[in-house]
Each structure stands twice: as structure tokens, then as C-alpha cells.
Design a protein around this motif. Structure first.
Motif, PDB file in Angstrom:
ATOM      1  N   THR A 153       5.737  -1.162  -9.212  1.00  0.00           N
ATOM      2  CA  THR A 153       4.533  -1.090  -8.374  1.00  0.00           C
ATOM      3  C   THR A 153       3.397  -0.543  -9.221  1.00  0.00           C
ATOM      4  N   PRO A 154       2.177  -0.541  -8.710  1.00  0.00           N
ATOM      5  CA  PRO A 154       1.084   0.091  -9.452  1.00  0.00           C
ATOM      6  C   PRO A 154       1.346   1.574  -9.754  1.00  0.00           C
ATOM      7  N   SER A 155       2.223   2.212  -8.956  1.00  0.00           N
ATOM      8  CA  SER A 155       2.589   3.618  -9.182  1.00  0.00           C
ATOM      9  C   SER A 155       3.786   3.768 -10.108  1.00  0.00           C
ATOM     10  N   GLY A 156       4.329   2.658 -10.611  1.00  0.00           N
ATOM     11  CA  GLY A 156       5.530   2.684 -11.431  1.00  0.00           C
ATOM     12  C   GLY A 156       6.713   2.164 -10.637  1.00  0.00           C
ATOM     13  N   TRP A 157       7.919   2.365 -11.169  1.00  0.00           N
ATOM     14  CA  TRP A 157       9.120   1.904 -10.488  1.00  0.00           C
ATOM     15  C   TRP A 157       9.345   2.697  -9.210  1.00  0.00           C
ATOM     16  N   GLN A 158       9.711   1.991  -8.144  1.00  0.00           N
ATOM     17  CA  GLN A 158      10.077   2.617  -6.873  1.00  0.00           C
ATOM     18  C   GLN A 158      11.270   1.872  -6.292  1.00  0.00           C
ATOM     19  N   SER A 159      12.023   2.570  -5.462  1.00  0.00           N
ATOM     20  CA  SER A 159      13.191   1.986  -4.827  1.00  0.00           C
ATOM     21  C   SER A 159      12.783   1.312  -3.525  1.00  0.00           C
ATOM     22  N   ARG A 160      13.152   0.051  -3.386  1.00  0.00           N
ATOM     23  CA  ARG A 160      12.914  -0.680  -2.137  1.00  0.00           C
ATOM     24  C   ARG A 160      14.146  -0.611  -1.243  1.00  0.00           C
TER      25      ARG A 160
ATOM     26  N   VAL B  86       9.479   8.313  -4.274  1.00  0.00           N
ATOM     27  CA  VAL B  86      10.529   7.574  -4.968  1.00  0.00           C
ATOM     28  C   VAL B  86      10.684   6.174  -4.376  1.00  0.00           C
ATOM     29  N   PHE B  87      10.309   5.999  -3.121  1.00  0.00           N
ATOM     30  CA  PHE B  87      10.563   4.771  -2.374  1.00  0.00           C
ATOM     31  C   PHE B  87       9.280   4.038  -2.025  1.00  0.00           C
ATOM     32  N   THR B  88       9.384   2.722  -1.857  1.00  0.00           N
ATOM     33  CA  THR B  88       8.275   1.951  -1.314  1.00  0.00           C
ATOM     34  C   THR B  88       8.136   2.282   0.170  1.00  0.00           C
ATOM     35  N   ALA B  89       6.971   2.028   0.730  1.00  0.00           N
ATOM     36  CA  ALA B  89       6.732   2.332   2.146  1.00  0.00           C
ATOM     37  C   ALA B  89       7.678   1.549   3.060  1.00  0.00           C
ATOM     38  N   ASP B  90       8.118   0.358   2.619  1.00  0.00           N
ATOM     39  CA  ASP B  90       8.992  -0.474   3.441  1.00  0.00           C
ATOM     40  C   ASP B  90      10.472  -0.342   3.069  1.00  0.00           C
ATOM     41  N   ALA B  91      10.824   0.681   2.322  1.00  0.00           N
ATOM     42  CA  ALA B  91      12.195   0.849   1.843  1.00  0.00           C
ATOM     43  C   ALA B  91      13.183   1.032   2.988  1.00  0.00           C
ATOM     44  N   THR B  92      14.413   0.563   2.753  1.00  0.00           N
ATOM     45  CA  THR B  92      15.529   0.842   3.652  1.00  0.00           C
ATOM     46  C   THR B  92      16.539   1.687   2.876  1.00  0.00           C
TER      47      THR B  92
ATOM     48  N   ARG C 203      13.710  12.504 -10.274  1.00  0.00           N
ATOM     49  CA  ARG C 203      12.807  12.951  -9.206  1.00  0.00           C
ATOM     50  C   ARG C 203      13.478  12.866  -7.843  1.00  0.00           C
ATOM     51  N   TYR C 204      14.265  11.819  -7.629  1.00  0.00           N
ATOM     52  CA  TYR C 204      15.015  11.691  -6.383  1.00  0.00           C
ATOM     53  C   TYR C 204      15.913  12.920  -6.175  1.00  0.00           C
ATOM     54  N   ALA C 205      16.695  13.251  -7.192  1.00  0.00           N
ATOM     55  CA  ALA C 205      17.608  14.396  -7.084  1.00  0.00           C
ATOM     56  C   ALA C 205      16.837  15.695  -6.850  1.00  0.00           C
ATOM     57  N   ARG C 206      15.771  15.897  -7.606  1.00  0.00           N
ATOM     58  CA  ARG C 206      14.987  17.127  -7.441  1.00  0.00           C
ATOM     59  C   ARG C 206      14.363  17.196  -6.048  1.00  0.00           C
ATOM     60  N   ALA C 207      13.889  16.073  -5.539  1.00  0.00           N
ATOM     61  CA  ALA C 207      13.275  16.048  -4.206  1.00  0.00           C
ATOM     62  C   ALA C 207      14.277  16.444  -3.130  1.00  0.00           C
TER      63      ALA C 207
ATOM     64  N   LEU D 123      13.557   4.511 -19.396  1.00  0.00           N
ATOM     65  CA  LEU D 123      13.155   5.916 -19.278  1.00  0.00           C
ATOM     66  C   LEU D 123      12.491   6.197 -17.938  1.00  0.00           C
ATOM     67  N   GLU D 124      11.641   5.288 -17.492  1.00  0.00           N
ATOM     68  CA  GLU D 124      10.964   5.500 -16.210  1.00  0.00           C
ATOM     69  C   GLU D 124      11.956   5.455 -15.049  1.00  0.00           C
ATOM     70  N   ILE D 125      12.940   4.571 -15.117  1.00  0.00           N
ATOM     71  CA  ILE D 125      13.953   4.493 -14.069  1.00  0.00           C
ATOM     72  C   ILE D 125      14.795   5.760 -14.051  1.00  0.00           C
ATOM     73  N   THR D 126      15.161   6.256 -15.222  1.00  0.00           N
ATOM     74  CA  THR D 126      15.906   7.515 -15.293  1.00  0.00           C
ATOM     75  C   THR D 126      15.082   8.653 -14.700  1.00  0.00           C
ATOM     76  N   HIS D 127      13.804   8.695 -15.004  1.00  0.00           N
ATOM     77  CA  HIS D 127      12.922   9.725 -14.448  1.00  0.00           C
ATOM     78  C   HIS D 127      12.823   9.587 -12.923  1.00  0.00           C
ATOM     79  N   LEU D 128      12.777   8.371 -12.412  1.00  0.00           N
ATOM     80  CA  LEU D 128      12.724   8.142 -10.966  1.00  0.00           C
ATOM     81  C   LEU D 128      13.955   8.749 -10.286  1.00  0.00           C
ATOM     82  N   LEU D 129      15.133   8.530 -10.856  1.00  0.00           N
ATOM     83  CA  LEU D 129      16.358   9.074 -10.265  1.00  0.00           C
ATOM     84  C   LEU D 129      16.412  10.593 -10.392  1.00  0.00           C
TER      85      LEU D 129
END
Length: 142
Positions: free
Chosen positions: A118-125, A34-40, A18-22, A10-16
């Protein structure tokens, strides 16, 4: 499926979502979340940028400013969760209004994410967009 696996899905679905809405609302701070600070991030299959999270945000804030609207639909989310990491493949369909075009344009393909808890929940690296098709692009016949 146990309670933790269900909560992760559910959290991963919510992350995606949020990505689309953003992207569609051009909310670049939400996009960053949605992403970690070091994401590519790799949008090269669509002829766009490959870069860090902040490089992509800078590019999007300029390039997307001329696009009147987009509507990302993300479906068929397949998440392979292994502890605090996950590999996710999801389909996308994206109608949009491109500048100078009278009719909407459309593209579709897959998003490939490598996620971390992450401490903030799932994020994309790492995100790689696999754009499979594009209809009614600039200079096309349809």
C-alpha cells in the motif's frame, strides 16, 4: 536476491514485529496499522474472534484487558512475494500470564497472512492464526 526483494523481506519482517509488539503492549492503533481497513482476521483456532480489523480491535481491547502479559515471538518467516502481493507463513510462540493462573501458559502455531503493498508499505489484508498447541490453559492440568 535483488535489492527490492531484500527490502520487501525486511519490511515484511518489520510488519510482523510491529504486530507482535502491538498485541503485547495492547497498542490497538499500532495493531490497526498492520492491517488494511478491509482486512479479515481469523483467530478461531484459539477459540477467539473472526471478524474485520475493527471488530477484532474492539474484542481485543476488552478481552486482553484482563490478561496481565503476553510475549509473542514470531520466527521462520516465509514470504512468497509476487509484485505487490505476498503470502506469508510464520511460526509463533506465545508465553502469557492468564488471569487466575499462578503459572504462565504457552501456545504456538502459525500465522498465515495475505499481504498487499500500500502507499503506507506492506499491510495484511487477511490473517488466519493456526494455533497448534496450548499448554497450561484455564482448567488444565498443565
Amino acid at each position: 536476491m535483488d535489492a527490492q526483494a531484500l527490502a520487501d523481506q525486511l519490511e515484511i519482517t518489520h510488519l510482523l514485529t510491529r504486530y507482535a509488539r502491538a498485541v503485547d503492549t495492547k497498542d490497538w492503533e499500532m495493531y490497526r496499522s498492520v492491517f488494511t481497513a478491509d482486512a479479515t482476521i481469523d483467530y478461531s483456532s484459539a477459540g477467539a474472534i473472526v471478524g474485520t480489523r475493527d471488530e477484532v480491535v474492539d474484542w481485543f481491547s476488552q478481552a486482553f484487558g484482563v490478561i496481565p502479559w503476553t510475549m509473542h515471538y514470531i520466527t521462520n518467516i516465509d514470504a512468497d512475494i509476487n509484485g505487490d502481493t505476498a503470502t506469508v507463513t510464520a511460526m509463533f510462540y506465545n508465553p502469557m500470564q492468564l488471569p487466575g493462573m499462578t503459572e504462565p501458559s504457552y501456545c504456538g502455531g502459525y500465522y498465515h497472512h495475505h499481504l498487499v503493498r500500500t502507499p503506507s508499505g506492506w499491510q495484511s489484508r487477511q490473517l488466519r492464526e493456526e494455533n497448534l498447541w496450548f499448554r497450561n490453559g484455564p482448567g488444565s492440568d498443565g
